[in-house]
Design a protein around this motif. Structure first.
Motif, short mmCIF file in Angstrom:
data_model
loop_
_atom_site.label_atom_id
_atom_site.label_comp_id
_atom_site.label_asym_id
_atom_site.label_seq_id
_atom_site.Cartn_x
_atom_site.Cartn_y
_atom_site.Cartn_z
N ASP A 145 18.30 28.24 -4.38
CA ASP A 145 18.52 27.05 -3.58
C ASP A 145 17.65 25.94 -4.16
O ASP A 145 17.17 26.05 -5.29
N HIS A 166 16.10 33.46 -4.74
CA HIS A 166 16.08 34.63 -3.87
C HIS A 166 16.72 35.79 -4.63
O HIS A 166 17.82 35.65 -5.18
N ARG A 213 17.50 40.12 -4.67
CA ARG A 213 17.54 41.40 -3.96
C ARG A 213 17.99 42.47 -4.95
O ARG A 213 19.02 42.31 -5.62
N CYS A 271 4.82 36.62 -8.05
CA CYS A 271 5.21 36.00 -6.77
C CYS A 271 4.03 35.28 -6.12
O CYS A 271 4.16 34.16 -5.61
N GLY A 305 5.16 32.77 -3.74
CA GLY A 305 6.28 33.50 -3.15
C GLY A 305 5.84 34.82 -2.56
O GLY A 305 4.66 35.02 -2.24
N ARG A 349 13.13 42.68 -1.87
CA ARG A 349 13.53 41.29 -1.66
C ARG A 349 12.42 40.37 -2.16
O ARG A 349 11.24 40.55 -1.79
N VAL A 376 11.19 36.29 -3.04
CA VAL A 376 11.33 34.84 -2.94
C VAL A 376 10.40 34.25 -3.98
O VAL A 376 9.17 34.42 -3.90
#
Length: 558
Positions: free
Chosen positions: A468, A473, A475, A517, A522, A543, A545
């Motif tokens: 985005d 994102h 997974r 991350c 993240g 998961r 971010v």
């Protein structure tokens, strides 16, 4: 062990011994002085009562009063008065242990005395108020000798004061008192000195053992050198006592743990420093039975820190732990690049192995003359590769990430695992540093997923990527055995692995994922895979971010 050079200085134990011996000597001298003072006080009390009795006895004799009345009227001369009274004052001396008994006129002249040389001279009355007609007891100093004296007035029948009878007892000298009390003093003072010396010797031995025989200057230098050495070390050093409190922490450790701007941590409990629980556990461990820690890796903020903890002891008794901290953020970053290179190498090896198998098949068909089969096989392989490349390219616009997914597909196929890219995946071209971080994250997570489900029936790994405007994102889930809930924190610690030893170290992949991350602000979480997903239920789901910079549209397209 610390080495030291002797410079002729007495040890701390020797100084303590000398000091305590001096104190004992002073105390013994004080006891002696107090004993003499107490002896004088007892002498004054006992002899004062006796002198008062003698003075009152002589003053109450009617003959003495008569002689004094006649002397006042001038009926007899002073010499005759002295002779007549001499026997009575001598009687007073014989009745007690008085040193001197005398009769003193109201003008202070001695009328009669056991010491004839004092007759006619002044009487030493001191602070006596006997001239006022009252009895008195106190100290006087006749001829410079201190004596306890008692004065009794001689009262005429008409109530007037005729004279004063004084009885004196000279205090014994210090030498006499010591000679008299020598046996008792020798016993008590000797016993006290013996006990004091023995206790001092024991204390000195304890001090010597505790200070390793060092002198005060050596101890001060050792403390200064320790402090300088502690803060000169580039690696962090943290000492923790058996009570869980910090006993030492150098500047490097404070910087590594992020405590340089706060209050001094020395003396505070480790669990009150605001550190993560896993860092507290690495620093303090089990207080009852501390265990060694060797090359344990943990994330402290955005830093990758290697912990080594050992037990500290003195005289065979545990006094806490000492932990060294090494910041290995840059090294781990290099390991991340090495891991990526190894992943590419493994991918190339898998593709080479696959192509070898296909070439062997084609060679066999050519030798058998099955040219139509050769054409069909080559067409099938070409279409499969084209289809895989096209599917990935349509969804992932970043070349490095797309190439990685295609390569991982070949590796997964070689191990009997199906790698699927979710149709909803969308990723634009990223900045080089963002692309490098994302390929490291995807590569490590896919490798772990393939390892987890390889060898199972219908083994499947599913990857979903969506960007985005602010983050990517990701997974990754599989249908392997899953990860027990009690191990979901441990898997992100270096050294935790279910695989054999590999180049670059064991269990580095997932810690790298968490590090990347954390450095980008993240997160990565692990959970059980959704039973209704395409992976067929069970397994694990990671998961991620991963925040990125601008240039990404809200629809996930560049």
């Amino acid at each position: 062990m610390w080495s030291r050079v002797r410079r002729g200085e007495p040890t701390l134990a020797a100084k303590v011994l000398l000091l305590q011996l001096l104190v004992i000597g002073v105390l013994l001298a004080a006891v002696g002085v107090l004993s003499i003072r107490q002896s004088n006080a007892d002498f004054a009390e006992e002899r004062g009562a006796q002198m008062r009795s003698v003075a009152e006895y002589v003053a109450a004799l009617p003959v003495v009063r008569l002689e004094l009345e006649q002397a006042r009227e001038g009926a007899v001369d002073p010499a005759a008065t002295a002779r007549d009274l001499a026997s009575y004052v001598a009687q007073g001396v014989s009745l007690s242990s008085a040193s001197e008994v005398m009769v003193v006129a109201t003008d202070g002249t001695v009328l009669a005395a056991t010491d004839a040389s004092r007759v006619g001279g002044p009487g030493a009355l001191g602070d006596s108020d006997a001239l006022e007609g009252r009895g008195w007891t106190g100290d006087v100093a006749p001829d410079g000798e201190r004596a306890v004296a008692a004065h009794a007035p001689v009262i005429a029948e008409d109530g007037s004061l005729l004279a004063i009878v004084a009885a004196e007892a000279v205090y014994p000298s210090v030498a006499d008192q010591v000679a008299t009390a020598a046996p008792d003093l020798a016993i008590f003072l000797g016993l006290g000195a013996l006990l004091g010396v023995a206790g001092t010797w024991l204390v000195a031995r304890v001090v010597r053992r505790s200070t390793r025989g060092l002198g005060t200057t050596e101890l001060a230098n050792l403390a200064d050198h320790r402090e300088a050495l502690l803060h000169a070390i580039r690696e962090g050093v943290v000492g923790v006592g058996t009570d869980g409190r910090v006993t030492a922490m150098n500047d490097a450790a404070r910087a590594t743990l992020g405590l340089e701007d706060g209050p001094d941590p020395v003396g505070r409990p480790v669990d009150e420093l605001g550190l993560d629980p896993h860092v507290v556990a690495l620093l303090a461990g089990d207080r009852a039975a501390p265990e060694l820690v060797r090359d344990a890796l943990a994330l402290v903020g955005t830093r990758v820190v290697v912990f080594n903890r050992g037990e500290a002891s003195s005289g065979g008794r545990g006094i806490g732990t000492v932990t060294t901290l090494r910041d290995r953020t840059e090294l781990v970053s290099l390991q991340s690049q090495l891991s990526s290179n190894l992943s590419i190498t493994d991918t190339l090896r898998a593709q080479t192995h696959e192509f070898d198998n296909r070439l062997h098949t084609i060679s066999g068909l050519v030798q058998l003359g099955e040219y139509d089969e050769v054409a069909a096989l080559v067409g099938s392989l070409t279409r499969h590769r084209a289809e895989v490349g096209e599917r990935v390219a349509q969804r992932l616009a970043d070349p490095a990430v797309a190439a990685l997914v295609v390569a991982k597909d070949a590796v997964a196929q070689e191990r009997g695992v199906t790698l699927e890219l979710d149709p909803g995946s969308r990723l634009p071209a990223l900045a080089p540093d963002e692309s490098a971080d994302l390929t490291t994250v995807i590569g490590n997570l896919v490798d772990n997923a393939v390892d987890a489900c390889a060898g199972r029936l219908d083994a499947l790994v599913e990857v979903w990527v969506l960007a985005d405007g602010r983050a990517v994102h990701l997974r990754v889930r599989d249908n392997g055995p899953g990860i027990p809930e009690d191990l979901r924190d441990a898997i992100f610690v270096r050294g935790f692995s279910t695989k054999e030893e590999v180049l670059g170290g064991r269990g580095i992949g997932l810690p790298l994922v968490r590090l990347i991350c954390a450095q980008r602000g993240g997160e990565v979480v692990v959970d059980d895979a959704d039973p209704g997903d395409a992976a067929g239920g069970g397994g694990a789901e990671f998961r991620v971010v991963l925040p990125i910079g601008g240039g990404v549209g809200q629809d996930g397209r560049p």
